[in-house]
Design a protein around this motif. Structure first.
Motif, PDB file in Angstrom:
ATOM      1  N   THR A   1       0.925  -1.003   0.168  1.00 30.43           N
ATOM      2  CA  THR A   1       0.158   0.087   0.103  1.00 30.43           C
ATOM      3  C   THR A   1       0.760   1.314  -0.008  1.00 30.43           C
ATOM      4  N   ASN A   2       0.439   2.302  -0.946  1.00 28.22           N
ATOM      5  CA  ASN A   2       0.935   3.626  -0.799  1.00 28.22           C
ATOM      6  C   ASN A   2       0.134   4.409   0.515  1.00 28.22           C
ATOM      7  N   TRP A   3       1.024   4.559   1.625  1.00 29.92           N
ATOM      8  CA  TRP A   3       0.267   5.249   2.657  1.00 29.92           C
ATOM      9  C   TRP A   3       1.204   5.629   3.662  1.00 29.92           C
ATOM     10  N   SER A   4       0.933   6.868   4.201  1.00 30.12           N
ATOM     11  CA  SER A   4       1.882   7.564   5.069  1.00 30.12           C
ATOM     12  C   SER A   4       2.256   6.442   6.308  1.00 30.12           C
ATOM     13  N   ALA A   5       3.544   6.353   6.792  1.00 34.00           N
ATOM     14  CA  ALA A   5       3.777   5.794   8.043  1.00 34.00           C
ATOM     15  C   ALA A   5       3.088   6.643   9.141  1.00 34.00           C
ATOM     16  N   GLU A   6       2.732   7.621   9.181  1.00 31.98           N
ATOM     17  CA  GLU A   6       2.126   8.486  10.168  1.00 31.98           C
ATOM     18  C   GLU A   6       0.578   8.166  10.111  1.00 31.98           C
ATOM     19  N   THR A   7       0.046   7.890   9.256  1.00 29.25           N
ATOM     20  CA  THR A   7      -1.259   7.823   9.287  1.00 29.25           C
ATOM     21  C   THR A   7      -1.745   6.082   9.268  1.00 29.25           C
ATOM     22  N   PHE A   8      -0.945   5.476   8.724  1.00 30.98           N
ATOM     23  CA  PHE A   8      -1.311   3.861   8.779  1.00 30.98           C
ATOM     24  C   PHE A   8      -1.682   3.363  10.113  1.00 30.98           C
ATOM     25  N   PRO A   9      -1.037   3.691  11.184  1.00 26.79           N
ATOM     26  CA  PRO A   9      -1.408   2.967  12.603  1.00 26.79           C
ATOM     27  C   PRO A   9      -3.159   3.491  12.843  1.00 26.79           C
ATOM     28  N   TYR A  10      -3.571   4.498  12.349  1.00 29.96           N
ATOM     29  CA  TYR A  10      -4.996   4.655  12.607  1.00 29.96           C
ATOM     30  C   TYR A  10      -5.842   3.681  12.151  1.00 29.96           C
ATOM     31  N   ALA A  11      -5.483   3.151  10.828  1.00 29.14           N
ATOM     32  CA  ALA A  11      -6.203   2.259   9.839  1.00 29.14           C
ATOM     33  C   ALA A  11      -6.169   0.829  10.700  1.00 29.14           C
TER      34      ALA A  11
ATOM     35  N   ARG B   1       0.057 -11.681   6.056  1.00 27.21           N
ATOM     36  CA  ARG B   1       1.119 -12.376   6.411  1.00 27.21           C
ATOM     37  C   ARG B   1       2.206 -11.348   6.749  1.00 27.21           C
ATOM     38  N   ASP B   2       2.409 -10.364   5.672  1.00 31.44           N
ATOM     39  CA  ASP B   2       3.093  -9.201   5.803  1.00 31.44           C
ATOM     40  C   ASP B   2       2.591  -8.093   4.902  1.00 31.44           C
ATOM     41  N   ILE B   3       2.985  -6.899   5.355  1.00 33.65           N
ATOM     42  CA  ILE B   3       2.450  -5.454   4.570  1.00 33.65           C
ATOM     43  C   ILE B   3       3.700  -4.654   4.572  1.00 33.65           C
ATOM     44  N   VAL B   4       3.741  -4.449   3.150  1.00 35.08           N
ATOM     45  CA  VAL B   4       4.685  -3.140   2.751  1.00 35.08           C
ATOM     46  C   VAL B   4       3.828  -1.815   2.885  1.00 35.08           C
ATOM     47  N   VAL B   5       4.283  -0.886   3.584  1.00 37.24           N
ATOM     48  CA  VAL B   5       3.676   0.369   3.760  1.00 37.24           C
ATOM     49  C   VAL B   5       4.633   1.169   2.959  1.00 37.24           C
ATOM     50  N   SER B   6       4.222   1.828   1.970  1.00 35.71           N
ATOM     51  CA  SER B   6       5.067   2.793   1.489  1.00 35.71           C
ATOM     52  C   SER B   6       5.789   3.855   2.318  1.00 35.71           C
ATOM     53  N   GLY B   7       5.183   4.375   3.139  1.00 36.25           N
ATOM     54  CA  GLY B   7       5.965   5.363   3.978  1.00 36.25           C
ATOM     55  C   GLY B   7       7.049   4.943   4.849  1.00 36.25           C
ATOM     56  N   ARG B   8       6.864   3.547   5.237  1.00 34.15           N
ATOM     57  CA  ARG B   8       7.725   3.046   5.984  1.00 34.15           C
ATOM     58  C   ARG B   8       9.177   2.658   5.274  1.00 34.15           C
ATOM     59  N   VAL B   9       9.073   2.172   4.040  1.00 35.42           N
ATOM     60  CA  VAL B   9      10.098   1.970   3.298  1.00 35.42           C
ATOM     61  C   VAL B   9      10.667   3.037   2.464  1.00 35.42           C
TER      62      VAL B   9
END
Length: 209
Positions: A109-119, A130-138
């Motif tokens: 997902t393309n998602w800010s690392a700062e807002t993803f925790p809300y979801a 099993r695993d998630i790649v969050v764009s803002g984290r990588v």
């Protein structure tokens, strides 16, 4: 040869995210709202935060460029949660069918690392992967091939020996689906859960009745 692994995008497939949900309240005129979301808080700007830029940094830069719109700009992330309509039921049902069939599931997902925790905290469907790649984290964003390579390397840890042609990637953005296809994955442009499910069946995934 049947596909073996399914990778989901989140926004527009599993989670209903739309800036209009907030900005209809703030800019009632549709023409003005479209101009603001095209020329000020544009998707190109959003993608920068999705790619790892701090929200504070991106907001300050935009306010400096468009000081007349400061309150509207600051509302974008201060009231970001008001852009979330909730889980898309049909997409979540598809996840459940695949999970019941034993298909390994992953998220990209393309998602800010700062807002993803809300979801993450609110939508249980996101915990089915099993695993998630969050764009803002990588600090990479679709359709950059590098973010698909990161996803592939993580899938390999869970599914040793997996090949590109074993993977299906579902995304509501056709460019992102095409980027996956260019790497040998099965790229599925998501327009509806029914159409996506039909395509998954064509690719040999057993989803029950």
């Amino acid at each position: 040869m049947a596909a073996k692994v399914v990778v989901f995008d989140f926004g527009g497939v599993l989670i209903d995210w739309n800036p209009d949900y907030l900005y209809r309240k703030l800019i009632p005129d549709e023409g003005e709202r479209r101009r603001f979301l095209t020329e000020v808080c544009s998707m190109d700007w959003v993608v920068r935060q999705d790619g790892g830029e701090l929200i504070e940094t991106g907001t300050a830069e935009l306010v400096a460029r468009f000081p007349q719109h400061e309150s509207l700009i600051r509302a974008f992330y201060a009231r970001w949660h008001e852009m979330i309509g909730g889980v898309i039921a049909e997409g979540a049902a598809l996840v459940e069918k695949l999970e019941a069939a034993g298909v390994p599931l992953f998220g990209l997902t393309n998602w800010s690392a700062e807002t993803f925790p809300y979801a993450w905290d609110r939508f249980d469907v996101l915990r089915r992967f099993r695993d998630i790649v969050v764009s803002g984290r990588v600090k990479l964003v679709k359709p950059d091939p590098a973010i698909y390579a990161e996803m592939f390397s993580r899938i390999e840890r869970h599914v040793p020996g997996v090949a590109a042609h074993d993977l299906v990637f579902i995304d509501d953005n056709i460019k992102n689906a095409h980027a996956a296809a260019a790497l040998g994955w099965h790229g599925v442009h998501h327009t509806s859960a029914a159409a996506t499910e039909a395509r998954l069946r064509e690719l040999g995934l057993a989803l029950g009745t």
